[in-house]
Design a protein around this motif. Structure first.
Motif, short mmCIF file in Angstrom:
data_model
loop_
_atom_site.label_atom_id
_atom_site.label_comp_id
_atom_site.label_asym_id
_atom_site.label_seq_id
_atom_site.Cartn_x
_atom_site.Cartn_y
_atom_site.Cartn_z
N LEU A 1 0.83 -1.20 0.00
CA LEU A 1 0.00 0.00 0.00
C LEU A 1 0.87 1.25 0.00
N CYS B 1 -2.10 -10.95 -7.31
CA CYS B 1 -2.33 -10.08 -6.17
C CYS B 1 -3.83 -9.95 -5.95
N ILE C 1 -6.84 -7.87 -3.88
CA ILE C 1 -7.12 -6.62 -3.17
C ILE C 1 -8.42 -6.79 -2.40
N VAL D 1 -3.23 -2.64 -9.46
CA VAL D 1 -3.27 -2.79 -8.01
C VAL D 1 -3.61 -1.46 -7.35
N SER E 1 -7.03 -0.75 -5.23
CA SER E 1 -6.84 -0.45 -3.80
C SER E 1 -7.54 0.86 -3.43
N ALA F 1 -8.15 -0.94 2.62
CA ALA F 1 -7.69 -1.89 1.61
C ALA F 1 -6.58 -2.76 2.18
N LEU G 1 -3.76 -6.06 0.82
CA LEU G 1 -3.24 -6.85 -0.29
C LEU G 1 -2.80 -8.22 0.20
#
Length: 272
Positions: free
Chosen positions: A8, A185, A187, A224, A228, A267, A269
């Motif tokens: 992030l 990835c 989210i 991403v 996010s 958010a 990850l």
């Protein structure tokens, strides 16, 4: 499988750079959500332009820092404009985002999305699970322009498309996923009310374009970052609004005031 190392903190760095540079994002997009898309870009710190006419798309695309092609309100008149804009972006090495809205609902939509994807070079593809499954040649189970499949069900399809077309793929869902064919990835965040507000997916694609213009060295990072920011802004807006009608103004305010604290609160990850 390689593991993506984005954090992030990387997303926040991208957002700060975006606000500093205020990239111009050319959207050939969905007439239903043009205002939402434009306002989302402005709230985040980017600048929108929406030129659909064939005679001007080459000039406008050449001025832009990113191109977003959204087939939500597709027509035979706009398809040549999309291809001409894509040709210009490719020649000038301008990043391209393709949003295959409603792929699987009609042959025209599916064929158009595949044609754009096939002639693009390292595009960013952002759609829902049904759209991604359809483009990969699997049963998408679309309901109009809405998905009837989960993002988790489209992992293999997203990876297949990424490898086939040399693109990075984002699939929206309860947990969004991003892949370049090797790395994954996820989210986490957002809220179930977001699919009840028109334009959220289209806004995500537009924001992806803005991030691609400013943090595109790793092709997964713009996707991403966009997802996010959408998760954090949308989750907070859902908690502080009374429903879809009051959600959107709070969501836009959140894009405008987004900071690291809001990102970390809304958010998360994870990697696969």
């Amino acid at each position: 499988m390689k593991h993506v190392s984005h954090t992030l903190g990387d997303v926040w760095s991208c957002l700060r750079e975006l606000r500093l540079r205020a990239p111009l994002v050319h959207n050939i997009t969905n007439f239903v959500v043009m205002e939402v898309t434009a306002n989302a870009l402005l709230a985040l710190g980017a600048s929108p332009v929406m030129a659909h006419e064939l005679e001007e798309v080459e000039e406008v695309t050449a001025l832009a820092s990113a191109l977003v092609l959204n087939i939500g309100t597709l027509s035979r008149q706009v398809i040549p404009s999309m291809h001409k804009a894509l040709d210009t972006a490719t020649a000038l090495d301008i990043p391209v985002v393709i949003d295959p809205v409603g792929a699987g609902a009609s042959r025209l939509r599916t064929d158009t999305a595949l044609a754009l994807l096939g002639k693009s070079r390292h595009a960013l593809l952002r759609g829902n699970a049904s759209e991604i499954l359809t483009l990969a040649g699997q049963s998408g189970g679309t309901k109009g322009v809405d998905s009837t499949a989960s993002a988790a069900a489209a992992v293999d399809a997203a990876q297949s498309l990424a490898l086939r077309y040399g693109c990075a793929v984002s699939v929206s869902g309860e947990a969004d996923l991003v892949t370049d064919g090797e790395r994954l990835c996820f989210i986490h965040g957002g809220n179930a009310i977001m699919p009840r507000v028109t334009g959220m997916g289209c806004a995500a694609s537009a924001l992806t374009g803005a991030f691609a213009a400013t943090c595109g060295e790793d092709r997964m990072l713009p996707l991403v970052a966009a997802m996010s920011v959408m998760a954090a802004a949308g989750g907070d807006a859902a908690r502080r609004s009374g429903g879809p009608g009051t959600f959107l103004p709070v969501f836009l305010d959140n894009l405008h005031t987004m900071d690291m604290a809001m990102l970390e609160k809304g958010a998360a990850l994870s990697f696969g």
